[in-house]
Design a protein around this motif. Structure first.
Motif, PDB file in Angstrom:
ATOM      1  N   THR A  24       0.829  -1.210   0.000  1.00 44.77           N
ATOM      2  CA  THR A  24       0.000   0.000   0.000  1.00 44.77           C
ATOM      3  C   THR A  24       0.859   1.254   0.000  1.00 44.77           C
ATOM      4  OG1 THR A  24      -0.174  -0.121   2.413  1.00 44.77           O
ATOM      5  CG2 THR A  24      -1.949  -1.119   1.120  1.00 44.77           C
ATOM      6  N   SER A  25       2.005   1.245   0.665  1.00 42.51           N
ATOM      7  CA  SER A  25       2.850   2.432   0.661  1.00 42.51           C
ATOM      8  C   SER A  25       3.453   2.654  -0.735  1.00 42.51           C
ATOM      9  CB  SER A  25       3.947   2.333   1.718  1.00 42.51           C
ATOM     10  OG  SER A  25       4.828   1.275   1.407  1.00 42.51           O
ATOM     11  N   LYS A  26       3.775   1.566  -1.448  1.00 43.37           N
ATOM     12  CA  LYS A  26       4.253   1.707  -2.817  1.00 43.37           C
ATOM     13  C   LYS A  26       3.169   2.305  -3.703  1.00 43.37           C
ATOM     14  CE  LYS A  26       7.612  -2.058  -3.088  1.00 43.37           C
ATOM     15  NZ  LYS A  26       7.929  -3.348  -3.734  1.00 43.37           N
ATOM     16  N   GLN A  27       1.947   1.862  -3.499  1.00 44.98           N
ATOM     17  CA  GLN A  27       0.847   2.382  -4.301  1.00 44.98           C
ATOM     18  C   GLN A  27       0.600   3.860  -4.013  1.00 44.98           C
ATOM     19  OE1 GLN A  27      -2.322  -0.289  -3.360  1.00 44.98           O
ATOM     20  NE2 GLN A  27      -1.777  -1.754  -4.966  1.00 44.98           N
ATOM     21  N   VAL A  28       0.757   4.265  -2.777  1.00 46.29           N
ATOM     22  CA  VAL A  28       0.569   5.674  -2.417  1.00 46.29           C
ATOM     23  C   VAL A  28       1.651   6.533  -3.066  1.00 46.29           C
ATOM     24  CG1 VAL A  28       0.646   7.306  -0.475  1.00 46.29           C
ATOM     25  CG2 VAL A  28      -0.660   5.190  -0.273  1.00 46.29           C
ATOM     26  N   VAL A  29       2.882   6.055  -3.059  1.00 43.50           N
ATOM     27  CA  VAL A  29       3.977   6.800  -3.690  1.00 43.50           C
ATOM     28  C   VAL A  29       3.741   6.903  -5.194  1.00 43.50           C
ATOM     29  CG1 VAL A  29       6.443   6.720  -4.223  1.00 43.50           C
ATOM     30  CG2 VAL A  29       5.654   6.271  -1.904  1.00 43.50           C
ATOM     31  N   ARG A  30       3.296   5.816  -5.821  1.00 40.94           N
ATOM     32  CA  ARG A  30       2.991   5.861  -7.255  1.00 40.94           C
ATOM     33  C   ARG A  30       1.868   6.842  -7.544  1.00 40.94           C
ATOM     34  NH1 ARG A  30       2.873  -0.590  -8.638  1.00 40.94           N
ATOM     35  NH2 ARG A  30       5.099  -0.944  -8.448  1.00 40.94           N
ATOM     36  N   LEU A  31       0.844   6.833  -6.706  1.00 38.38           N
ATOM     37  CA  LEU A  31      -0.290   7.738  -6.902  1.00 38.38           C
ATOM     38  C   LEU A  31       0.134   9.192  -6.768  1.00 38.38           C
ATOM     39  CD1 LEU A  31      -3.375   8.076  -7.273  1.00 38.38           C
ATOM     40  CD2 LEU A  31      -3.537   8.066  -4.786  1.00 38.38           C
ATOM     41  N   ILE A  32       0.934   9.487  -5.780  1.00 37.74           N
ATOM     42  CA  ILE A  32       1.391  10.867  -5.579  1.00 37.74           C
ATOM     43  C   ILE A  32       2.284  11.303  -6.744  1.00 37.74           C
ATOM     44  CG2 ILE A  32       2.855  12.333  -4.115  1.00 37.74           C
ATOM     45  CD1 ILE A  32       1.765  10.765  -1.712  1.00 37.74           C
ATOM     46  N   THR A  33       3.174  10.425  -7.186  1.00 35.30           N
ATOM     47  CA  THR A  33       4.055  10.752  -8.304  1.00 35.30           C
ATOM     48  C   THR A  33       3.267  10.966  -9.589  1.00 35.30           C
ATOM     49  OG1 THR A  33       5.795   9.419  -7.297  1.00 35.30           O
ATOM     50  CG2 THR A  33       6.060   9.974  -9.615  1.00 35.30           C
ATOM     51  N   ALA A  34       2.334  10.068  -9.869  1.00 32.72           N
ATOM     52  CA  ALA A  34       1.528  10.196 -11.086  1.00 32.72           C
ATOM     53  C   ALA A  34       0.660  11.452 -11.049  1.00 32.72           C
ATOM     54  CB  ALA A  34       0.652   8.961 -11.255  1.00 32.72           C
ATOM     55  N   THR A  35       0.111  11.774  -9.894  1.00 34.18           N
ATOM     56  CA  THR A  35      -0.711  12.972  -9.774  1.00 34.18           C
ATOM     57  C   THR A  35       0.119  14.226  -9.975  1.00 34.18           C
ATOM     58  OG1 THR A  35      -2.121  11.793  -8.203  1.00 34.18           O
ATOM     59  CG2 THR A  35      -2.324  14.187  -8.255  1.00 34.18           C
ATOM     60  N   THR A  36       1.308  14.258  -9.418  1.00 30.86           N
ATOM     61  CA  THR A  36       2.175  15.424  -9.565  1.00 30.86           C
ATOM     62  C   THR A  36       2.583  15.627 -11.026  1.00 30.86           C
ATOM     63  OG1 THR A  36       3.032  15.010  -7.350  1.00 30.86           O
ATOM     64  CG2 THR A  36       4.307  16.487  -8.752  1.00 30.86           C
ATOM     65  N   ILE A  37       3.033  14.557 -11.665  1.00 33.34           N
ATOM     66  CA  ILE A  37       3.454  14.668 -13.062  1.00 33.34           C
ATOM     67  C   ILE A  37       2.263  15.006 -13.954  1.00 33.34           C
ATOM     68  CG2 ILE A  37       4.357  13.339 -15.020  1.00 33.34           C
ATOM     69  CD1 ILE A  37       6.144  11.866 -13.011  1.00 33.34           C
ATOM     70  N   GLY A  38       1.130  14.370 -13.716  1.00 30.76           N
ATOM     71  CA  GLY A  38      -0.067  14.652 -14.503  1.00 30.76           C
ATOM     72  C   GLY A  38      -0.525  16.095 -14.374  1.00 30.76           C
ATOM     73  N   ALA A  39      -0.501  16.617 -13.162  1.00 29.81           N
ATOM     74  CA  ALA A  39      -0.906  18.003 -12.958  1.00 29.81           C
ATOM     75  C   ALA A  39       0.062  18.967 -13.638  1.00 29.81           C
ATOM     76  CB  ALA A  39      -0.990  18.307 -11.465  1.00 29.81           C
ATOM     77  N   ALA A  40       1.348  18.683 -13.573  1.00 29.07           N
ATOM     78  CA  ALA A  40       2.336  19.543 -14.228  1.00 29.07           C
ATOM     79  C   ALA A  40       2.145  19.531 -15.742  1.00 29.07           C
ATOM     80  CB  ALA A  40       3.746  19.095 -13.868  1.00 29.07           C
ATOM     81  N   LEU A  41       1.927  18.359 -16.319  1.00 28.46           N
ATOM     82  CA  LEU A  41       1.722  18.276 -17.764  1.00 28.46           C
ATOM     83  C   LEU A  41       0.402  18.921 -18.193  1.00 28.46           C
ATOM     84  CD1 LEU A  41       3.040  14.681 -18.504  1.00 28.46           C
ATOM     85  CD2 LEU A  41       4.132  16.857 -19.047  1.00 28.46           C
ATOM     86  N   LEU A  42      -0.629  18.787 -17.369  1.00 26.64           N
ATOM     87  CA  LEU A  42      -1.906  19.425 -17.673  1.00 26.64           C
ATOM     88  C   LEU A  42      -1.773  20.947 -17.640  1.00 26.64           C
ATOM     89  CD1 LEU A  42      -4.882  18.829 -18.281  1.00 26.64           C
ATOM     90  CD2 LEU A  42      -5.311  18.971 -15.839  1.00 26.64           C
ATOM     91  N   GLY A  43      -1.038  21.466 -16.667  1.00 28.44           N
ATOM     92  CA  GLY A  43      -0.812  22.913 -16.606  1.00 28.44           C
ATOM     93  C   GLY A  43      -0.004  23.410 -17.801  1.00 28.44           C
ATOM     94  N   LEU A  44       1.016  22.660 -18.182  1.00 31.55           N
ATOM     95  CA  LEU A  44       1.818  23.020 -19.342  1.00 31.55           C
ATOM     96  C   LEU A  44       0.981  22.985 -20.620  1.00 31.55           C
ATOM     97  CD1 LEU A  44       4.682  23.716 -20.305  1.00 31.55           C
ATOM     98  CD2 LEU A  44       5.062  21.271 -20.607  1.00 31.55           C
ATOM     99  N   SER A  45       0.116  21.997 -20.730  1.00 32.13           N
ATOM    100  CA  SER A  45      -0.774  21.905 -21.885  1.00 32.13           C
ATOM    101  C   SER A  45      -1.721  23.106 -21.943  1.00 32.13           C
ATOM    102  CB  SER A  45      -1.565  20.601 -21.810  1.00 32.13           C
ATOM    103  OG  SER A  45      -2.528  20.551 -22.814  1.00 32.13           O
ATOM    104  N   ALA A  46      -2.231  23.528 -20.805  1.00 30.41           N
ATOM    105  CA  ALA A  46      -3.122  24.692 -20.764  1.00 30.41           C
ATOM    106  C   ALA A  46      -2.383  25.963 -21.187  1.00 30.41           C
ATOM    107  CB  ALA A  46      -3.702  24.854 -19.369  1.00 30.41           C
ATOM    108  N   LEU A  47      -1.134  26.108 -20.753  1.00 25.02           N
ATOM    109  CA  LEU A  47      -0.352  27.279 -21.143  1.00 25.02           C
ATOM    110  C   LEU A  47      -0.086  27.293 -22.653  1.00 25.02           C
ATOM    111  CD1 LEU A  47       2.265  27.582 -18.256  1.00 25.02           C
ATOM    112  CD2 LEU A  47       0.411  29.154 -18.800  1.00 25.02           C
TER     113      LEU A  47
END
Length: 135
Positions: A24-47
């Motif tokens: 479960t801790s591995k899954q939480v780290v993956r979720l946080i990493t994927a969310t961070t990268i996804g949000a950064a790419l979504l913001g860059l796409s919007a710009l």
């Protein structure tokens, strides 16, 4: 031998290992990493989308004003490009045809090739005659 006792794993601090992370801790780290990268790419796409729309808004009046010049220029550029590509294609086809002709002529110029062609012709002529004689 009793004088030299081997230290056990509990006594040796270098041999102690950290506990393995749970699934479960591995899954939480993956979720946080994927969310961070996804949000950064979504913001860059919007710009990028915003910049593209602003550039189109600013360029539209210039394109409308210069369209009597740009449209014929684009058509002329297209025709030049098609002409050069067609010319290059014809050149490649001509080189291929000349190479094929050269290979055919070079292969048939050997002194033995005439005799082989005559033998082949005789065999073709004689083949239907032998088929009819057998039947």
């Amino acid at each position: 031998m009793s004088d030299q006792q081997k230290p056990t794993d509990q006594q040796d601090p270098t041999s102690q290992r950290l506990p393995e992370p749970t699934q479960t801790s591995k899954q939480v780290v993956r979720l946080i990493t994927a969310t961070t990268i996804g949000a950064a790419l979504l913001g860059l796409s919007a710009l990028i989308l915003t910049g593209t729309v602003l550039a189109l808004i600013l360029a539209t009046p210039v394109l409308v004003i210069f369209s009597p010049i740009l449209v014929p220029a684009a058509a002329l550029l297209f025709l030049f490009t098609v002409g050069f590509l067609f010319s290059g294609g014809c050149c490649v086809a001509a080189i291929a045809a000349l190479t094929w002709i050269y290979k055919c002529v070079a292969r048939n110029n050997s002194p033995r090739s005439d005799q082989l062609q005559l033998d082949h012709g005789r065999m073709k002529i004689a083949s239907p005659a032998t088929d009819n004689a057998e039947g």
